[in-house]
Design a protein around this motif. Structure first.
Motif, mmCIF file in Angstrom:
data_model
loop_
_atom_site.group_PDB
_atom_site.id
_atom_site.type_symbol
_atom_site.label_atom_id
_atom_site.label_comp_id
_atom_site.label_asym_id
_atom_site.label_seq_id
_atom_site.Cartn_x
_atom_site.Cartn_y
_atom_site.Cartn_z
ATOM 1 N N VAL A 254 0.579 4.561 -2.336
ATOM 2 C CA VAL A 254 0.406 5.948 -1.897
ATOM 3 C C VAL A 254 1.429 6.844 -2.596
ATOM 4 C CG1 VAL A 254 0.531 7.510 0.074
ATOM 5 C CG2 VAL A 254 -0.544 5.275 0.335
ATOM 6 N N VAL B 54 0.836 -1.197 0.000
ATOM 7 C CA VAL B 54 0.000 0.000 0.000
ATOM 8 C C VAL B 54 0.874 1.253 0.000
ATOM 9 C CG1 VAL B 54 -2.024 1.097 1.008
ATOM 10 C CG2 VAL B 54 -1.690 -1.325 1.303
ATOM 11 N N HIS C 195 -1.277 12.912 2.046
ATOM 12 C CA HIS C 195 -0.250 11.933 1.655
ATOM 13 C C HIS C 195 1.129 12.387 2.123
ATOM 14 C CE1 HIS C 195 -3.105 9.734 -0.574
ATOM 15 N NE2 HIS C 195 -2.996 10.307 -1.751
ATOM 16 N N ILE D 103 -6.547 3.666 1.216
ATOM 17 C CA ILE D 103 -5.343 4.459 1.421
ATOM 18 C C ILE D 103 -5.476 5.327 2.674
ATOM 19 C CG2 ILE D 103 -4.048 6.412 0.485
ATOM 20 C CD1 ILE D 103 -4.123 5.121 -2.203
ATOM 21 N N GLU E 36 -3.142 5.093 5.847
ATOM 22 C CA GLU E 36 -2.333 6.218 6.322
ATOM 23 C C GLU E 36 -2.601 6.481 7.801
ATOM 24 O OE1 GLU E 36 -1.591 8.791 2.248
ATOM 25 O OE2 GLU E 36 -3.405 9.187 3.386
#
Lengths: 232, 368, 288
Positions: free
Chosen positions: B133, B129, C268, C224, C228
């Motif tokens: 990203v 993952v 991000h 995602i 994160e």
């Protein structure tokens, strides 16, 4: 009918054969010690009994039932409890939680968490400590206590003394009479022959995967044991 | 002869009978394929480019996952970087677009270094993952930079200006080049010393580390090489497409493509991605009309293969017949028995044979 | 004051991310599996709620219970029917199997519901707000979302520390083989972990469906964000995922404030910064 019957058991890893044609009987209520040098196949033997290694169904029978293909977690429910070499306590759980997990199957019997604390008072003092921080001896006591929480008919002890100071080993073995008196059948594997002979009703000796000697400690001479142990 | 007086001769065999046949056959196929621009229609060439680039992408992903154990779902980053490098150097700098293909690989490799610096801090699924990203970051950055055409994308005008016949032929040859090149690259990489280290890592990372293999550096090398190959391939793909948009160039679909092709064909072999690419491409042609169902089916096949035929189609075949077209392993030949370095479990088995072969006698039961 | 409002909105958004992250972290913690279909499952839950709302004509908040149950059962089934076998095949195979499932779910949803965005209508609550000052306004619904997230995490913590099954989860996370020796059936346990994770993800999926719109392709981005949040918070830390979600939410809202459309990218970048300078996350579990 013996509690545990092993017939013509051979097994190994890949092409490495660890056990050759083992026959073994463990009677209800007895304390049976399997001794032997490093790599003799002692741990492999216990692993076939607790189900970490599966065999042909009929090679291992418990209370007359073939269990060779029964997965490990189901054997606990049948009454076989294995205290592994290296203890394998759950590091992030507290001592108390480790014991509770030991009783996961909710098998009925005389062992309760209070009884285990009675057996090992040091565990009671450490009950809220994470198992990660325990000493080797404390971890071993915990592992045995955890095994008892499943109320086993057959308790398998794998190398209890391994890596522990003699004083600590002595202390751990002090708990054994109470376990045996409670009616639990014990099959233990030991490199420490002295300890094993002290508490065992019967003793078997493994040499390079073969059973080479079996008998009551009183009937076996020191020389016989040395010969069987080292294969001379 | 060295071992004339002895009963055993030992030699290391690096080729198989199948590989000796495969080489000329492959050469004939490649030469035949190279003539396609002379007789093939424009549509045939476009399709061939799609297939050949897919093969190269799959080969690169297999190098990562199959040999270095790096499951990346972020390789689209390098397809996109390849496409945009091509655009920058062909349109802005004015270099011949066909030359830019190599630059695209170099730039992709350069981006791979900082990417690895971050992603290598993660393991297993989290690494997967993580790479994704980072690919997303690259995509978003491209969308935000108006100099790079922003979200609406860019056109390769300098490529479009090239005479159509020449353009299609050269793109085809480039695609053939990356496909063959990817196979050759992986083949020689794996036969090198580093390849041996990689195989060791694949089989047992802790063990390999114990034997003095620098696991981190080996993996980093593979990651950079795969980025280079993927970047070059990405540039060729976009030469063929003539337009690039960040949304498509950095799309997760590129990773899906590579992963499915490799998984179906067989992970950790050179033949696997080739077979996988052929099957994948064939499925694409037959099922294109079914739209989304086609992707559902592919997903199901991939998940099914991964679980129930872990070695993929090629791996399953090899298991039965012991065919090895691209022998990257060293085979130790002892008398008539051949030992092949393989996964630990198997080497255990081989070791057993070795013992029986006369190096040691079976243990005697102690009797006293 | 505008900043204060932004931060508050970010914190509220973080609650939503924590709902996704907790399920991902739970599955990873118990069975070391990174489920790449995690986000797609949350979208699936939202469509499930949509179907129930459409056919029974109820408020989506009621459909939530149903969605949680169905997703739970589905989670158990897919774990025992597929993922367990994939995990037997190897960790890499397991990741790839979840990837295959992700693609299947996305495309099945696309087939069934088209690519058009849909939304869940929860009625008045969606637009109700508390005005603290002219510039600081707290929406009731985002606030409820955050409170639900906190409640879910609290419930999860109580479950893990106080119940028999919860302890079995933690024991398995510590040492799977030792757990087997305690009579814990790891295949069943993995099924239960996935069931629980997908029930939590269903909450997240329905809440985000009420808050904004969703489409079949929304899954990957949610995976995602969840991921994160987990990494920022620190692997293996339950409350870390909440903090991770909040940090991510605040970063996104502030990013969007500085430059419209930059929110996700800033999120991000914060994640990458954490990875670069504090790879163990903000709240890494001490014991390992």
């Amino acid at each position: 009918m013996s509690l545990l019957e092993i017939d013509h058991l051979s097994c190994g890893y890949g092409h490495f054969q660890a056990l050759f044609d083992i026959d073994l009987r463990v009677e209800q209520g007895e304390t049976h010690a399997v001794i032997g040098a490093n790599g003799a196949g002692k741990s492999t033997l216990l692993r076939t009994i607790c189900g970490l290694i599966r065999t042909d169904p009929d090679r291992v029978r418990f209370e007359g039932q073939p269990i060779g293909q029964v997965p490990a977690h189901k054997r606990v429910g049948l009454g076989i409890s294995y205290v592994p070499e290296g203890r394998w306590v759950f590091p992030s759980l507290t001592v108390h939680e480790n014991l509770l997990v030991g009783g996961h199957t909710r098998r009925k019997g005389i062992w309760t968490i209070d009884k285990v604390y009675e057996l090992f008072p040091l565990l009671a003092r450490l009950r809220n400590r994470q198992a990660l921080g325990l000493s080797g001896g404390e971890q071993q006591a915990l592992a045995i206590g955890r095994g008892l929480m499943a109320n086993p008919r057959l308790l398998l002890l794998d190398e209890v003394s391994l890596g522990l100071a003699p004083v600590v080993v002595e202390k751990i073995y002090e708990a054994m009479p109470a376990i045996i008196e409670a009616g639990t059948t014990v099959l233990l594997v030991e490199q420490d022959v002295g300890q094993a002979l002290k508490i065992a009703d019967r003793v078997s000796c493994l040499l390079e995967g073969r059973l080479v000697l079996e008998g009551r400690p009183s009937e076996i001479s020191q020389e016989q044991i040395v010969a069987a142990y080292f294969g001379v | 002869m060295l071992g004339q007086g002895q009963t055993q001769t030992v030699k290391v065999e690096r080729y198989t009978r199948a590989s000796r046949v495969a080489l000329p056959v492959a050469a004939v196929i490649i030469i035949a394929a190279a003539t396609i621009p002379a007789w093939g229609s424009s549509a045939v060439m476009k399709q061939s480019v799609t297939f050949l680039t897919l093969l190269a992408l799959a080969q690169m992903w297999n190098l990562l996952a199959g040999y270095a154990g790096l499951v990346s779902v972020g390789q689209q980053a390098y397809v996109g970087i390849g496409a945009y490098t091509l655009w920058v150097f062909a349109e802005k700098v004015g270099i011949n677009p066909f030359v830019c293909v190599i630059i695209a690989g170099v730039v992709a490799a350069a981006f791979a270094v900082p990417t690895a610096g971050l992603a290598f801090r993660l393991r297993g699924g989290y690494f997967a993952v993580g790479t994704w990203v980072i690919a997303e970051v690259y995509r978003l950055l491209v969308t935000k930079i108006s100099w790079l055409g922003g979200g609406s994308g860019v056109s390769f005008n300098s490529v479009a200006r090239i005479d159509r016949g020449t353009r299609e032929a050269v793109i085809f040859w480039l695609a053939l080049g990356v496909a063959v090149g990817s196979v050759v690259l992986v083949y020689f990489l794996l036969r090198s010393r580093r390849g041996l280290a990689l195989t060791a890592i694949r089989d047992d990372e802790t063990g390999a580390r114990g034997l003095g293999v620098n696991v981190f550096r080996s993996k980093l090398w593979v990651y950079i090489i795969a980025a280079f190959g993927t970047g070059v391939t990405g540039a060729v793909i976009y030469l063929n497409l003539l337009r690039a948009q960040p949304e498509a160039a950095f799309s997760l679909n590129w990773s899906a493509l590579m992963i499915f092709a490799v998984v179906i064909g067989g992970l950790g072999t050179i033949e696997g991605p080739i077979i996988g690419a052929i099957i994948f491409f064939a499925l694409q042609q037959f099922l294109a009309d079914y739209g989304t169902w086609y992707l559902v089916l592919l997903g199901a096949i991939a998940a099914g293969v991964v679980v129930f035929a872990q070695r993929g189609l090629w791996g399953t075949l090899v298991r039965r017949r012991a065919v090895d077209l691209f022998p990257v392993r060293r085979r130790l030949c002892l008398e008539t028995v051949c030992f092949v370095e393989e996964s630990p479990r198997q080497s255990g088995e081989e070791l057993g044979k070795l013992t029986e072969g006369g190096f040691g006698s079976p243990p005697e039961p102690g009797s006293s | 004051m505008v900043w204060v409002n932004d931060i508050i909105q970010g914190v509220l958004l973080g609650g939503l991310y924590a709902l996704f992250a907790a399920g991902l972290a739970l599955v990873f913690g118990v069975m070391r599996l990174v489920n790449l279909a995690h986000g797609d499952f949350s979208v699936m839950a939202a469509y499930l709620a949509l179907v129930i709302v459409g056919s029974l004509n109820v408020n989506p908040l009621y459909s939530l219970v149903f969605a949680m149950i169905v997703m739970g059962i589905f989670g158990y089934a897919i774990q025992r029917g597929l993922f367990n076998f994939a995990m037997d095949a190897g960790p890499m195979q397991a990741i790839l199997a979840t990837f295959g499932v992700a693609i299947i779910v996305q495309n099945l949803l696309l087939e069934g519901f088209t690519a058009n965005s849909k939304g869940l209508d929860a009625g008045r609550i969606e637009n109700a707000f508390i005005r603290i000052s002219n510039q600081v306004v707290i929406g009731w619904f985002p606030l409820i979302t955050l409170l639900v997230a906190v409640a879910v995490l609290l419930g999860l913590q109580i479950f893990l520390s106080r119940t028999r099954l919860g302890r079995a989860f933690r024991a398995t996370a510590d040492n799977q083989r030792a757990a087997q020796l305690m009579g814990i059936d790891n295949r069943h346990l993995y099924g239960m972990a996935m069931a629980l994770a997908l029930a939590m993800v269903a909450i997240g999926g329905v809440f985000i469906g009420i808050r904004t719109t969703f489409s079949p392709s929304a899954g990957p981005l949610r995976l995602i964000f969840a991921y994160e949040a987990v990494i920022i918070g620190g692997l293996g830390s339950l409350w870390g995922t909440l903090v991770g979600g909040i940090v991510l939410g605040v970063a996104q809202v502030l990013g969007d404030h500085i430059q419209q459309g930059w929110g996700i990218l800033v999120g991000h970048l914060v994640f990458l910064a954490i990875l670069a300078f504090r790879p163990q996350g903000l709240f890494a579990r001490q014991a390992q």
